[in-house]
Design a protein around this motif. Structure first.
Motif, short mmCIF file in Angstrom:
data_model
loop_
_atom_site.label_atom_id
_atom_site.label_comp_id
_atom_site.label_asym_id
_atom_site.label_seq_id
_atom_site.Cartn_x
_atom_site.Cartn_y
_atom_site.Cartn_z
N LEU A 1 0.85 -1.19 0.00
CA LEU A 1 0.00 0.00 0.00
C LEU A 1 0.89 1.25 0.00
CD1 LEU A 1 -1.58 0.55 3.55
CD2 LEU A 1 0.34 -0.94 3.14
N ALA A 2 0.28 2.39 -0.25
CA ALA A 2 1.05 3.63 -0.29
C ALA A 2 1.52 4.03 1.10
CB ALA A 2 0.21 4.76 -0.90
N ASP A 3 2.69 4.65 1.14
CA ASP A 3 3.24 5.12 2.40
C ASP A 3 2.43 6.30 2.96
OD1 ASP A 3 4.97 5.32 4.52
OD2 ASP A 3 6.79 5.47 3.33
N VAL B 1 3.56 -3.39 3.36
CA VAL B 1 4.75 -2.98 2.60
C VAL B 1 4.44 -1.61 2.00
CG1 VAL B 1 6.24 -3.53 0.65
CG2 VAL B 1 5.38 -5.37 2.14
N PHE B 2 5.13 -0.59 2.53
CA PHE B 2 4.82 0.78 2.13
C PHE B 2 5.66 1.21 0.93
CE2 PHE B 2 4.14 0.70 6.83
CZ PHE B 2 2.75 0.82 6.79
N VAL B 3 4.98 1.64 -0.13
CA VAL B 3 5.68 2.11 -1.32
C VAL B 3 5.34 3.57 -1.58
CG1 VAL B 3 5.73 -0.21 -2.31
CG2 VAL B 3 3.89 1.37 -2.94
N ASP B 4 6.08 4.18 -2.50
CA ASP B 4 5.94 5.61 -2.71
C ASP B 4 4.65 5.95 -3.46
OD1 ASP B 4 6.67 8.22 -2.35
OD2 ASP B 4 8.38 8.19 -3.73
N ILE B 5 4.31 7.22 -3.38
CA ILE B 5 3.14 7.74 -4.08
C ILE B 5 3.58 8.45 -5.36
CG2 ILE B 5 1.68 8.01 -2.06
CD1 ILE B 5 2.62 10.98 -1.95
N ARG B 6 2.62 8.73 -6.22
CA ARG B 6 2.90 9.56 -7.38
C ARG B 6 2.77 11.02 -6.95
NH1 ARG B 6 0.86 6.46 -12.56
NH2 ARG B 6 -0.96 7.81 -12.44
N PRO B 7 3.68 11.88 -7.40
CA PRO B 7 3.64 13.27 -6.94
C PRO B 7 2.41 14.03 -7.42
CG PRO B 7 5.31 12.98 -8.66
CD PRO B 7 4.80 11.62 -8.32
N ASP B 8 1.75 13.52 -8.48
CA ASP B 8 0.58 14.26 -8.99
C ASP B 8 -0.72 13.81 -8.31
OD1 ASP B 8 0.82 11.77 -10.17
OD2 ASP B 8 0.35 12.44 -12.20
N SER B 9 -0.90 12.50 -8.11
CA SER B 9 -2.17 12.02 -7.55
C SER B 9 -2.12 11.85 -6.03
CB SER B 9 -2.55 10.68 -8.18
OG SER B 9 -1.65 9.67 -7.76
N TRP B 10 -0.92 11.80 -5.47
CA TRP B 10 -0.67 11.53 -4.05
C TRP B 10 -1.14 10.12 -3.66
CZ3 TRP B 10 -4.07 16.35 -2.73
CH2 TRP B 10 -3.56 17.47 -3.40
N CYS B 11 -1.45 9.30 -4.65
CA CYS B 11 -1.87 7.91 -4.44
C CYS B 11 -0.73 6.97 -4.86
CB CYS B 11 -3.11 7.59 -5.26
SG CYS B 11 -4.60 8.44 -4.70
N PRO C 1 1.97 2.88 -9.20
CA PRO C 1 1.84 1.49 -9.67
C PRO C 1 3.20 0.83 -9.96
CG PRO C 1 0.27 2.89 -10.82
CD PRO C 1 1.18 3.80 -10.06
N ASP C 2 4.17 1.62 -10.48
CA ASP C 2 5.50 1.05 -10.75
C ASP C 2 6.16 0.60 -9.45
OD1 ASP C 2 5.33 1.46 -13.49
OD2 ASP C 2 6.05 3.53 -13.30
N ALA C 3 6.02 1.42 -8.42
CA ALA C 3 6.59 1.06 -7.12
C ALA C 3 5.89 -0.16 -6.54
CB ALA C 3 6.48 2.25 -6.15
N ALA C 4 4.58 -0.25 -6.76
CA ALA C 4 3.83 -1.41 -6.27
C ALA C 4 4.32 -2.67 -6.97
CB ALA C 4 2.33 -1.21 -6.50
N ALA C 5 4.47 -2.59 -8.30
CA ALA C 5 4.92 -3.75 -9.07
C ALA C 5 6.30 -4.20 -8.60
CB ALA C 5 4.94 -3.42 -10.56
N TYR D 1 1.42 12.13 7.54
CA TYR D 1 2.84 11.78 7.63
C TYR D 1 3.04 10.40 6.99
CZ TYR D 1 3.10 15.48 11.15
OH TYR D 1 3.05 16.69 11.79
N PRO D 2 4.22 10.11 6.47
CA PRO D 2 4.44 8.77 5.91
C PRO D 2 4.32 7.73 7.03
CG PRO D 2 6.50 10.00 6.04
CD PRO D 2 5.40 10.97 6.36
N LEU D 3 3.54 6.68 6.76
CA LEU D 3 3.33 5.66 7.80
C LEU D 3 4.65 4.99 8.17
CD1 LEU D 3 -0.01 4.01 6.57
CD2 LEU D 3 0.31 5.57 8.49
#
Ligand SMILES: *Cc1c(COP(=O)(O)O)cnc(C)c1O
Length: 370
Positions: free
Chosen positions: A79-81, A99-109, A112-116, A318-320
């Motif tokens: 999931l997103a951090d 497992v915390f992965v990064d967000i996209r700077p535009d959507s803040w969600c 998908p590349d980081a998730a993959a 805050y980032p989890l």
């Protein structure tokens, strides 16, 4: 002294009061589930899903959904951090690892590349959280899920009213979960709902939600497994029924407040608001402004400026992975950076146009060239 502008506040009319009063007076005995079943039906219809189970919270809905998917000790859920801890906590309840992965700077969600890239043989699910009502890139996430045989599930707690290419947020993944906490667009005080189109998954969650008692079990007081107790009460559901009858109005007002902010702020240099990409519509639960690094405007300056104006603005999550109970992942660059220069703006149903103007004025004062 100016009046205080709250950041969220439910819209409770005579309709909610009337239904709650009726439930308190008459909703007992054979009528003790009437409003619950009605609420579930209204929600199913609104979302366009086959099954819905009302719960005492979104946290509980996620907990049961993850359990029904078979998530257990040693498993991983991506999931997103950037998120509220309620999405991650149920993963830990089951002995699995978020497992915390990064967000996209535009959507803040979730990116998908980081998730993959984070998928391992232990990955059981990708949890798409539609942050502040912004939409995750569901097409990409579903592709990734399909490619690896992993469920994509949705935490749509903040995304009532958000529509992704014709489908409502929460109705797209294997299952979805919503929250009706007092701060959310639709409220029952505390509450949530589990939704899915998957008949087997629905049956499993239904059994889990009834302390492990299956519908098909004819013996009384006979659980077939250990389940949970995360039910919504009839009185809460009564309030929820009134809110569902007004759902169009509740969403429209959120969107109108967001539109008013966007109209006054979108053109200013150095700031970004919630994006609404082509083919989508956001429910705008939480209008949010992110300031560009070159503006040099920090969270602390934002908090001080809004406090001075008697406005209840809130900090960006805050980032989890920065919390003491998790392993830090500062390489999740955007998740760790954005909250330092962002703020949630007030957006409750009954706020006035003048209130919006007061909020906008604080932001314009901070921006040197606006
Ligand atoms: C509010 C919220 C939740 C939790 O909802 P509860 O009903 O309080 O359990 C979960 N996820 C997100 C993204 C939320 O904003």
């Amino acid at each position: 002294m100016t009046t205080r502008i709250h950041y969220t506040k439910p819209s409770i009319t005579e309709l909610e009061v009337g239904y709650a009063t009726d439930a308190a007076r008459n909703g007992w005995g054979e009528h003790c589930y009437d409003y619950i079943h009605r609420f579930e039906a209204l929600f199913r219809e609104h979302l366009g899903v086959k099954f819905a189970i009302a719960t005492s919270s979104c946290t509980g809905a996620l907990h049961m959904g993850l359990a029904a998917l078979g998530v257990g000790p040693g498993d991983e859920v991506i999931l997103a951090d950037t998120d509220w801890i309620a999405s991650a906590a149920p993963i830990t309840y089951l002995g699995a690892t978020p497992v915390f992965v990064d967000i996209r700077p535009d959507s803040w969600c979730i990116d998908p590349d980081a998730a993959a890239a984070a998928i391992t043989p232990r990955t059981k699910a990708i949890l798409a959280v539609h942050l502040y009502g912004n939409l995750c890139d569901m097409d990409r996430l579903l592709d990734i899920g399909e490619q690896h045989g992993i469920a994509v599930i949705e935490d749509a707690a903040e995304a009532i009213g958000s529509i992704y290419h014709g489908r409502r947020a929460g109705s797209i993944g294997r299952f979805g979960a919503f929250s009706f906490h007092g701060t959310k667009t639709l409220t029952t005080g505390e509450g949530g709902i589990f939704v899915t189109d998957d008949a087997d998954l629905h049956e499993r969650v239904l059994t889990l939600s009834n302390h492990g008692r299956a519908r098909s079990q004819s013996k009384q007081f006979w659980p077939d497994r250990v389940g949970f107790k995360y039910k919504m009460s009839n009185v809460q559901a009564a309030i929820g029924c009134a809110q569902m009858e007004r759902i169009g109005e509740l969403i429209a007002r959120k969107r109108a407040i967001f539109a008013a902010y966007r109209e006054q702020l979108a053109g200013l240099p150095g700031i970004a608001l919630n994006p609404e990409p082509e083919g989508t519509q956001i429910g705008a639960w939480m209008p949010t402004v992110v300031f560009a690094p070159e503006t040099d405007i920090s969270r602390e300056r934002l908090q001080a400026a809004f406090a001075a104006a008697n406005i209840d603005a809130r900090v960006f999550f805050y980032p989890l992975s920065g919390l003491p109970m998790f392993t830090p992942h500062p390489e999740n660059r955007h998740a760790w950076d954005l909250p330092n220069r962002a703020i949630n703006l007030p957006s409750y149903h009954d706020m006035s146009g003048e209130d919006v103007d007061r909020v906008v004025a604080v932001i314009k004062d901070l921006l040197p060239h606006a």
